[in-house]
Scaffold this active site. Structure first.
Site, PDB file in Angstrom:
ATOM      1  N   CYS A   1       0.662  -1.207   0.077  1.00  0.00           N
ATOM      2  CA  CYS A   1      -0.088  -0.041  -0.169  1.00  0.00           C
ATOM      3  C   CYS A   1       0.852   1.351   0.314  1.00  0.00           C
ATOM      4  CB  CYS A   1      -0.879  -0.022   1.084  1.00  0.00           C
ATOM      5  SG  CYS A   1      -2.174  -1.331   0.819  1.00  0.00           S
TER       6      CYS A   1
ATOM      7  N   HIS B   1      -3.584   7.419   2.252  1.00  0.00           N
ATOM      8  CA  HIS B   1      -3.778   6.133   1.872  1.00  0.00           C
ATOM      9  C   HIS B   1      -5.004   5.648   2.460  1.00  0.00           C
ATOM     10  CE1 HIS B   1      -3.974   1.604   0.898  1.00  0.00           C
ATOM     11  NE2 HIS B   1      -3.690   1.558   2.329  1.00  0.00           N
TER      12      HIS B   1
ATOM     13  N   ASN C   1     -10.347   0.029  -0.172  1.00  0.00           N
ATOM     14  CA  ASN C   1      -8.827   0.176  -0.322  1.00  0.00           C
ATOM     15  C   ASN C   1      -8.472  -0.485  -1.510  1.00  0.00           C
ATOM     16  OD1 ASN C   1      -5.844  -0.331   0.022  1.00  0.00           O
ATOM     17  ND2 ASN C   1      -6.224  -1.085   2.016  1.00  0.00           N
TER      18      ASN C   1
HETATM   19  N1  COA Z   1     -18.305  -8.230   9.802  1.00  0.00           N
HETATM   20  C1  COA Z   1     -18.966  -8.361  11.046  1.00  0.00           C
HETATM   21  N2  COA Z   1     -18.360  -8.576  12.124  1.00  0.00           N
HETATM   22  C2  COA Z   1     -16.888  -8.627  11.893  1.00  0.00           C
HETATM   23  C3  COA Z   1     -16.472  -8.633  10.523  1.00  0.00           C
HETATM   24  C4  COA Z   1     -17.124  -8.294   9.668  1.00  0.00           C
HETATM   25  N3  COA Z   1     -16.786  -8.122   8.462  1.00  0.00           N
HETATM   26  N4  COA Z   1     -14.963  -8.696  10.747  1.00  0.00           N
HETATM   27  C5  COA Z   1     -14.611  -8.827  12.139  1.00  0.00           C
HETATM   28  N5  COA Z   1     -15.835  -9.068  12.855  1.00  0.00           N
HETATM   29  C6  COA Z   1     -15.843  -9.352  14.228  1.00  0.00           C
HETATM   30  C7  COA Z   1     -14.863  -9.899  14.600  1.00  0.00           C
HETATM   31  O1  COA Z   1     -14.985 -11.290  14.774  1.00  0.00           O
HETATM   32  C8  COA Z   1     -14.963  -9.584  16.210  1.00  0.00           C
HETATM   33  O2  COA Z   1     -15.891 -10.353  16.971  1.00  0.00           O
HETATM   34  P1  COA Z   1     -15.665 -10.666  18.660  1.00  0.00           P
HETATM   35  O3  COA Z   1     -15.483  -9.331  19.051  1.00  0.00           O
HETATM   36  O4  COA Z   1     -16.965 -11.597  18.793  1.00  0.00           O
HETATM   37  O5  COA Z   1     -14.459 -11.379  18.469  1.00  0.00           O
HETATM   38  C9  COA Z   1     -15.514  -8.060  16.122  1.00  0.00           C
HETATM   39  O6  COA Z   1     -16.123  -7.837  14.770  1.00  0.00           O
HETATM   40  C10 COA Z   1     -14.512  -7.108  16.285  1.00  0.00           C
HETATM   41  O7  COA Z   1     -13.415  -7.581  15.611  1.00  0.00           O
HETATM   42  P2  COA Z   1     -12.095  -6.670  15.471  1.00  0.00           P
HETATM   43  O8  COA Z   1     -11.223  -7.318  14.439  1.00  0.00           O
HETATM   44  O9  COA Z   1     -11.818  -6.315  16.727  1.00  0.00           O
HETATM   45  O10 COA Z   1     -12.511  -5.240  14.674  1.00  0.00           O
HETATM   46  P3  COA Z   1     -11.618  -3.966  14.404  1.00  0.00           P
HETATM   47  O11 COA Z   1     -12.394  -2.811  15.100  1.00  0.00           O
HETATM   48  O12 COA Z   1     -10.291  -4.060  14.823  1.00  0.00           O
HETATM   49  O13 COA Z   1     -11.966  -3.623  12.860  1.00  0.00           O
HETATM   50  C11 COA Z   1     -10.674  -4.006  10.752  1.00  0.00           C
HETATM   51  C12 COA Z   1     -11.240  -4.973  11.815  1.00  0.00           C
HETATM   52  C13 COA Z   1     -10.182  -5.192   9.864  1.00  0.00           C
HETATM   53  C14 COA Z   1     -11.667  -3.226   9.805  1.00  0.00           C
HETATM   54  C15 COA Z   1      -9.610  -3.345  11.157  1.00  0.00           C
HETATM   55  O14 COA Z   1      -8.738  -3.847  12.435  1.00  0.00           O
HETATM   56  C16 COA Z   1      -8.652  -2.613  10.290  1.00  0.00           C
HETATM   57  O15 COA Z   1      -9.205  -1.583   9.570  1.00  0.00           O
HETATM   58  N6  COA Z   1      -7.469  -2.985  10.156  1.00  0.00           N
HETATM   59  C17 COA Z   1      -6.395  -2.452   9.272  1.00  0.00           C
HETATM   60  C18 COA Z   1      -6.743  -3.167   8.187  1.00  0.00           C
HETATM   61  C19 COA Z   1      -5.813  -2.550   7.113  1.00  0.00           C
HETATM   62  O16 COA Z   1      -5.670  -1.418   6.713  1.00  0.00           O
HETATM   63  N7  COA Z   1      -5.199  -3.433   6.151  1.00  0.00           N
HETATM   64  C20 COA Z   1      -4.509  -2.981   5.023  1.00  0.00           C
HETATM   65  C21 COA Z   1      -3.269  -1.860   5.509  1.00  0.00           C
HETATM   66  S1  COA Z   1      -2.543  -0.979   4.073  1.00  0.00           S
END
Ligand code: COA
Length: 336
Positions: free
Chosen positions: A120, A261, A291
Site C-alpha cells: 500500500c 492511503h 482500499n
Molecule cells: N462483519 C462483522 N463482524 C466482523 C467482521 C465483519 N466483516 N469482521 C470481524 N468481525 C467481528 C470480529 O469477529 C470481532 O468479533 P468478536 O468481538 O466477537 O471477536 C469483532 O467484529 C471485532 O473485530 P475486530 O477485528 O476487533 O474489529 P476492528 O475494530 O479491529 O476492525 C478491521 C477490523 C479489519 C476493520 C480493522 O482492524 C482494520 O481496518 N485494520 C487495518 C486493516 C488494513 O488497513 N489493512 C491494510 C493496511 S494497508
C-alpha cells in the site's frame, strides 16, 4: 532515509487520470456472501461500496485508460514519455511487468517501463522514484501509476478481509521543472521487514509457488492481523507525516490537502488529528472505492481534482502505510 543533495530539477505533478471498473459491490451485497452486516462495515471502516472488475481483468485494462486520461489532460503525447512506473501487487503477470504492457498499448516507444512492489506504500515509493529520475536529470517526463485488481487476491469467504478492498487505478504525470518551482518538494520512505507476517499474500512467490495445495489452503489470498496492522498504520503514518513537516520547517498551515492511503476511515481520522488538520482538508473517498492498495492515493488525487479541490499551487501531503511493513510521505505543490 537521509536528505539528498540539491536537485538539478524539480518533478512537477502536472496531471492526473483514473479508471475504475463499472461493477459496484455494496455492503448489502457482501451481507449475502459472508456473515457480516452493512452497518458494521460502515461504522468500522467508513466503506459503503467498492468497485470490482470482472474475473480475469488484467490491471493494464484499468492502467491504460487512466494513463491516457492523464496524458490527454496534460496535453502530452505518449511518445514524449521517458519512463513509466506502475506500483502494484496485482500486475497482469509475474512477468512481464504491467508497465511494459501499458508502454506498448500507449505507444510510448522511448519510455523505460517497470513495476514497483511496495504494497500500500507503492504509489508513494513510485512517485518518489519517478521524481528522483527527474531531479537527477535522467528523465524529463515520467508517468507514475498506482493500481490493483485486489479482487484477484481476495478470499470472498473471509469476512476479515473481503469487506476492505476494491479495484482501481490512477496515474500522475511528472515533468521536469525549475528546481525552485512547483513540484515534489520532499519525500521520505521507511520499512520494517520484521512485521512482514502481519499482512501478506503467502503464495505464489518463490517461497511458496502456486500449487493445488496452496489454492486449497487459501494461501493465494491476502491475509492480515487487522487490529495489529491498524495500530502500526496509525502510528507510522502520523510519524512520517510529522517528520516531513519538521524537516522542511513547515506547519499544518502549509498543507492545503492531506491525501492519505485509504485503508480505514478510523486510520485516516487520527492521522488528520495528529497533524491538526480539519477533515475538510483531508481527501476521503474510501466510502466509494474502499482500499484499492496501490490505487488509493492517485484515485484520491483524481477525485479531489474533479471536485475542484486541487488546482495549480495546491500544497499536498501524501502519506501511506502498507504490508512489509513499508510507509512513506511526499510533500508537493501541484501543477505546472
Ligand atoms: N462483519 C462483522 N463482524 C466482523 C467482521 C465483519 N466483516 N469482521 C470481524 N468481525 C467481528 C470480529 O469477529 C470481532 O468479533 P468478536 O468481538 O466477537 O471477536 C469483532 O467484529 C471485532 O473485530 P475486530 O477485528 O476487533 O474489529 P476492528 O475494530 O479491529 O476492525 C478491521 C477490523 C479489519 C476493520 C480493522 O482492524 C482494520 O481496518 N485494520 C487495518 C486493516 C488494513 O488497513 N489493512 C491494510 C493496511 S494497508
Amino acid at each position: 532515509m537521509s536528505s539528498s543533495p540539491a536537485p538539478l530539477f524539480r518533478a512537477k505533478c502536472v496531471a492526473v487520470g483514473s479508471a475504475l471498473p463499472e461493477k459496484r459491490l455494496t455492503n448489502d451485497d457482501l451481507e449475502k456472501m459472508v456473515e457480516t452486516n452493512s452497518d458494521w462495515i460502515l461504522s468500522r471502516t467508513g466503506i459503503r461500496e467498492r468497485r470490482i472488475a470482472e474475473p480475469g481483468t488484467p490491471l493494464s485494462d484499468l492502467a491504460t485508460p487512466a494513463a491516457q486520461q492523464c496524458l490527454e489532460r496534460a496535453g502530452v503525447d505518449a511518445s514524449e514519455l521517458d519512463g513509466i512506473i506502475i506500483a502494484t501487487i496485482t500486475g497482469d503477470y509475474v512477468m512481464p511487468t504491467t508497465a511494459n504492457v501499458v508502454q506498448h498499448k500507449l505507444g510510448a516507444h522511448k519510455a523505460f517501463a517497470f513495476d514497483m512492489l511496495n504494497a500500500c506504500n507503492g504509489f508513494v515509493a513510485a512517485i518518489s522514484t519517478g521524481a528522483s529520475f527527474i531531479e537527477s536529470g535522467r528523465a524529463k517526463k515520467v508517468l507514475v501509476l498506482g493500481g490493483d485488481i485486489m479482487s484477484s487476491i481476495i478470499d470472498y469467504t473471509d469476512r476479515n478481509t473481503c469487506i476492505l478492498f476494491g479495484d482501481g487505478c490512477g496515474a500522475v504525470l511528472l515533468e521536469a521543472g525549475e528546481p525552485d518551482g512547483p513540484g515534489i518538494i520532499d519525500f521520505e520512505l521507511h520499512s520494517d521487514g520484521g512485521n512482514a507476517d502481519l499482512l501478506s499474500v503467502p503464495s505464489s512467490g518463490s517461497a511458496c509457488p502456486a500449487s493445488v495445495e496452496a489454492i486449497e489452503n487459501h494461501l493465494i489470498y491476502l491475509t492480515q492481523s487487522g487490529k495489529q496492522v491498524f495500530s502500526h498504520a496509525v502510528r507510522r503514518m502520523c510519524e512520517v507525516a510529522g517528520s516531513m513537516l519538521e524537516r522542511n520547517n513547515l506547519n499544518n498551515d502549509d498543507i492545503d490537502l492531506l491525501v492519505p492511503h485509504q485503508a480505514n476511515q478510523r486510520i485516516i481520522e487520527p492521522v488528520a488529528r495528529r497533524l491538526g488538520l480539519p477533515m475538510d482538508k483531508v481527501v476521503v473517498n474510501i466510502d466509494r472505492v474502499a482500499n484499492t492498495t496501490d490505487g488509493t492515493i492517485p484515485l484520491a488525487i483524481a477525485d479531489a481534482f474533479a471536485d475542484g479541490q486541487i488546482a495549480d499551487g495546491t500544497r499536498l501531503m501524501l502519506v501511506a502505510f502498507g504490508g512489509g511493513f513499508s510507509w512513506g510521505a511526499c510533500y508537493l505543490t501541484w501543477g505546472r
